[in-house]
Design an enzyme around this catalytic site. Structure first.
Site, PDB file in Angstrom:
ATOM      1  N   GLU A  71      -8.461 -15.270 -34.061  1.00  0.00           N
ATOM      2  CA  GLU A  71      -9.696 -14.524 -33.796  1.00  0.00           C
ATOM      3  C   GLU A  71     -10.799 -14.878 -34.794  1.00  0.00           C
ATOM      4  O   GLU A  71     -11.519 -14.006 -35.296  1.00  0.00           O
ATOM      5  CB  GLU A  71      -9.421 -13.018 -33.802  1.00  0.00           C
ATOM      6  CG  GLU A  71      -8.451 -12.582 -32.726  1.00  0.00           C
ATOM      7  CD  GLU A  71      -8.193 -11.082 -32.710  1.00  0.00           C
ATOM      8  OE1 GLU A  71      -8.724 -10.376 -33.595  1.00  0.00           O
ATOM      9  OE2 GLU A  71      -7.451 -10.609 -31.832  1.00  0.00           O
ATOM     10  N   GLU A 121      -1.515 -12.097 -28.350  1.00  0.00           N
ATOM     11  CA  GLU A 121      -1.477 -10.671 -28.699  1.00  0.00           C
ATOM     12  C   GLU A 121      -1.681  -9.903 -27.411  1.00  0.00           C
ATOM     13  O   GLU A 121      -2.670 -10.101 -26.707  1.00  0.00           O
ATOM     14  CB  GLU A 121      -2.553 -10.291 -29.717  1.00  0.00           C
ATOM     15  CG  GLU A 121      -2.293 -10.796 -31.120  1.00  0.00           C
ATOM     16  CD  GLU A 121      -3.356 -10.358 -32.131  1.00  0.00           C
ATOM     17  OE1 GLU A 121      -3.998  -9.304 -31.909  1.00  0.00           O
ATOM     18  OE2 GLU A 121      -3.539 -11.074 -33.131  1.00  0.00           O
TER      19      GLU A 121
END
Length: 899
Positions: free
Chosen positions: A495, A588
């Site tokens: 991220e 995720e």
């Protein structure tokens, strides 16, 4: 004081004594927090941006910020520490030259050999200086676990290095130190490493006084606001002293690959990097024998193949690579259970110079065929292996960041029983012993190196050193970990803010991918994305598409309309269309949350909902999240919703749930707590109800049924109290006190059985389940009596006396009939007699701010954990006792002895 002696990791299967010596430096250390008075920044690695205490509880998917760069306007240690990275910088012109002379730091008492450190705290490594607390109850510290991990810490010890070692090389190997480590020997700065998660080495040889005492000092400077979770502090992994001949195998200098593998035979290539630290070329012979490694970690005596000696001239003052190969007939393949077995081998590489053995090193590896198929996902040895994975942070709950093999093994055992077959290391290189465990137990691993690149998520995180250190940190991780068969994929980022930067961000990604391919062309690369879309350049930079939450869609519910936060529709199809030749996986998923054993009303009729006080998801006053397992953080989804998305997109390779175990820090949604709510297993290692939902999907052949909630609800008589059942069956009938509440069958894209109109009445709730029309599994919950007594159960009743082995003891609160009370909150106190000690207690309650070493603890949802350690060098029977006011006490016995 330690005298150097041989300490091999496991017995050598060959007759010659190994010339390489490696000693774990775990004892003899003294520790102190803070610099001596008057230092005033003279030992800083670099000048950092000034940080005004920021707000806590920053949204986890907030956009990373631009870096703040500050040029040093005073002397710092950076130029003396940067050369430690040189071995991992490919371009010689980009390597760092150590300045002539010492850094201008003046007198530092802690570096003097004569300094009296007897008043410092004796510690044994691994050591986390913050985990004992106390917790910080007030202020914005929840993100980092409400524990004082930041600050400056010193470690000192004496090394007795005999004169007989003169002429050899002496290295200090550090498996991990948090963070900005600087190493000093006899008052001289040797080197260091800023990144707290990597393993690294410094060469002590030029500074050693052979034949006498040597004063070793390690200074750590752990910044505040340097992490989004609890980083820990200190020498939290093992530290080693290694001695070699002047010509020897380089650090992480053996690479074993298996380019051709079949059931009939396997081709094995071995590359050996040989260092020559002398001023003249050296002629050596390099030979390797390959042995089967038993399940107990011991190599078989007879080799299954040999690579004959190859003579090579090793360049003076440099490194020469020797590449060779052989073939193993009918290889024992490494593969994940339950259908395969994680067989392993060990390559024993011997260096001879003028007929004398000058080095020997042992490299464990596995033989496997690994394929990434865009239509199926991961294929191991011809078997399609759907990824049933979880993300794991590095802390070990009440033990903190200090790594412990048994604690890590226990976590993996609990996850394996749920059906987990894969681990994503979030978001940093793990302790090397954890990869030894995943190799041995057969887990598939995504090995990840960075959580940030040049942009920052917290003011003082890794972005400060990324420009100088990213190449060294990435190559160091790759060289250390590339022989582990469990590692299937390299992740170079999570991220990162560069997702937002178009081509410029993708260019950094391609640079990192290029480094990976130079070090290991056998595995693909990835970086996990929570914002970049399929039509952007960022995902094109990587071999595998890793999506965080985008697969299910982010903030698509009506209540999020108009928000400035990330909103993304379900994205698996878009990425499939854009990258039909790439594997796609959910790196995720979910980020569902719950407080174990706490059930809130009303129960939402939706299969996934955000956590709010008005929808039965949260209780912000008491900081609870409902354990009906239907609620997730705003950017996440329930497990049910994720399962449905995966079933609708069967090309997806699988998922890594956020996350396996609760972890310290990031206590979304309640930042006044100490630990996360998103684990499938709580911080103490007790499964939440969601554990059984995943088990019902990931172990479909296991007959099981699990009922929630508990059935102790005084005051709710006659009120609607929904009952849900997680089962690997497909149909069930529920009974309350023998009265049927109806028979239910799972529909399409349904993963639980729901009886949402049940009225509470004390007594018994029982479910009977079927699979394909055949009886499958039953389960029962009962209304229990008041707390009457305590019960103890150990995960192991025999533990070693090496000072590291642990027994995890579960306390249950029982009623007079011996039934566990699933909502008990009794206060208890532990005591231990004999050759063992109480290390910590916990209850899995994210709100509990009682320090972990406390022998007293309040039960949470009926359970308490006590962690017991055998005392080093002692043997016998240890007795663990627990008492509670008004409750019958309990005790158990543990045998402590040599492993």
């Amino acid at each position: 004081m330690v005298a150097l002696a041989a300490a091999l990791a496991f017995p050598s299967p060959v007759a010659d004594a190994a010339p390489r010596e490696r000693i774990r430096l775990d004892t003899g250390w003294r520790f102190h927090m803070g610099d001596p008075p008057g230092i005033e920044g003279r030992l800083d690695y670099d000048v950092r941006p000034e940080v005004v205490r920021s707000a806590d509880g920053k949204v986890a998917d907030a956009r990373p910020d631009e870096a703040v760069r500050i040029a040093a306007d005073r002397p710092v240690l950076k130029r003396w520490i940067l050369p430690t990275a040189n071995r991992f910088i490919r371009d010689p012109a980009a390597r760092h030259l150590r300045p002539d002379g010492p850094p201008p730091i003046g007198e530092v008492p802690f570096l003097d050999a004569g300094f009296d450190d007897s008043g410092w705290t004796p510690v044994t490594l691994p050591h986390d200086w913050a985990i004992a607390g106390p917790f910080i109850a007030e202020g914005p510290y929840g993100g980092m676990g409400r524990l004082p991990s930041w600050g400056i810490g010193w470690y000192r010890r004496t090394l007795e290095i005999p004169a007989s070692l003169a002429g050899r090389r002496v290295y200090l190997d550090v498996d991990g130190a948090m963070s900005y480590a600087s190493v000093w020997l006899n008052g001289t700065l040797v080197g260091g490493w800023p990144y707290g998660y990597n393993s690294w080495r410094v060469d002590l040889t030029p500074y050693v006084e052979f034949g006498g005492a040597n004063q070793l000092a390690i200074r750590l400077d752990n910044p505040p606001e340097s992490a989004r979770w609890y980083p820990g502090g200190g020498l939290y992994r093992d530290v080693w002293l290694t001695t070699t001949a002047t010509v020897h195998v380089a650090q992480w200098g053996t690479t074993v690959t298996t380019p051709e593998v079949s059931d009939a035979s396997a081709q094995v290539h071995v590359r050996v990097d040989v260092d020559n630290t002398t001023a003249v070329p050296a002629r050596v012979q390099v030979e390797t024998a390959l042995h089967v490694l038993g399940d107990d970690g011991s190599p078989r005596a007879e080799p299954v193949a040999r690579i004959p000696a190859i003579g090579v001239d090793v360049v003076a003052g440099g490194t020469t690579a020797v590449t060779s190969g052989t073939r193993i007939e009918r290889p024992r393949l490494w593969g994940p259970p339950p259908n395969q077995h994680p067989h392993r081998y060990v390559a024993v590489t011997t260096l001879r110079r003028e007929g004398e053995v000058v080095d020997r090193i042992e490299t464990r590896f596995g033989i496997r065929r690994l394929e990434f198929d865009p239509d199926r996902g991961v294929v191991v040895n011809g078997e399609h292996v759907p990824l049933r994975g979880v993300n794991q942070h590095h802390d070990l709950g009440a033990l903190g960041a200090a790594f412990n093999v048994r604690a890590a093994q226990r976590q993996l055992e609990i996850l394996r029983d749920m059906g987990v077959n894969a681990i994503r290391m979030a978001h940093n290189p793990p302790d090397p012993q954890l990869l030894e465990l995943t190799d041995r137990m057969g887990f598939l691993v995504v090995d990840e190196v960075f959580d940030s690149w040049e942009k920052k998520k917290t003011p003082l995180d890794f972005h400060l050193v990324f420009p100088d250190w990213h190449e060294a940190d990435l190559r160091a991780m790759l060289r250390r970990d590339r022989n582990h068969p469990s590692v299937i994929l390299w992740s170079v980022g999570n991220e990162v803010g560069e997702q937002y930067d178009g081509e410029a961000g993708a260019a950094i990604g391609r640079r990192l991918v290029r480094i990976v391919r130079e070090e290991d062309p056998t595995r693909p690369t990835t970086a996990s994305m929570n914002w970049a879309k399929a039509d952007m350049p960022f995902p094109a930079a990587f071999d595998v598409v890793n999506l965080n939450y985008q697969g299910e869609g982010i903030r698509q519910e009506p209540e999020f309309a108009g928000t400035e936060r990330i909103r993304t529709p379900p994205s698996y199809p878009a990425f499939r269309a854009a990258f039909p030749g790439k594997v796609i996986m959910g790196s995720e998923t979910a980020s569902a949350a719950s407080s174990r054993g706490v059930y809130l009303f009303p129960v939402t009729p939706r299969h996934s909902a955000p956590i709010r006080d008005d929808n039965g998801g949260g209780d912000s006053v008491h900081q609870h999240v409902s354990a009906y397992e239907l609620h997730a953080v705003d950017f996440g989804s329930s497990a049910d919703r994720v399962f449905a998305t995966l079933d609708r997109n069967p090309f997806v390779a699988g998922e890594f749930v956020w996350n396996g175990f609760d972890y310290l820090g990031e206590p979304t949604p309640y930042y006044s707590a100490r630990s996360s709510y998103t684990g499938i297993v709580d911080l103490a290692g007790f499964p939440k109800d969601r554990y059984y939902l995943y088990q019902s999907r990931w172990r479909p052949d296991l007959p099981m049924a699990h009922i929630l909630p508990h059935w102790n609800w005084p005051g709710r008589e006659g009120e609607v109290t929904p009952v849900h059942v997680f089962t690997s069956g497909d149909e069930g009938e529920l009974f309350v006190n023998g009265v049927s509440q109806g028979r239910r069958k799972k529909g399409d894209f349904e993963y639980r059985l729901r009886w949402d109109e049940v009225l509470y009445e004390p007594g018994e709730v029982r479910v009977r389940t079927w699979r394909d029309g055949q009886p499958w599994a039953d389960a029962t919950v009962e209304t229990t009596g008041a707390p009457a007594r305590l019960a103890l159960e150990a995960d192991r009743d025999r533990i070693g006396n090496d000072g590291r082995d642990l027994s995890f003891v579960t306390l249950r609160v029982l009623d007079a009939q011996g039934r566990p009370i699933r909502n008990a909150d009794s206060h208890v106190r532990f005591e231990v007699d004999g050759p063992a000690e109480l290390v910590a207690t916990d209850n899995g309650d994210p709100r509990d701010l009682v320090a972990f070493p406390s022998p007293t603890r309040q039960a949470f949802s009926g359970l308490v954990l006590a962690i017991i350690r055998g005392r080093a060098g002692q043997s016998g029977t240890a007795v663990v006792r627990v008492h509670g006011d008004g409750l019958a006490s309990a005790e158990l016995r543990l045998h402590v002895g040599a492993p």
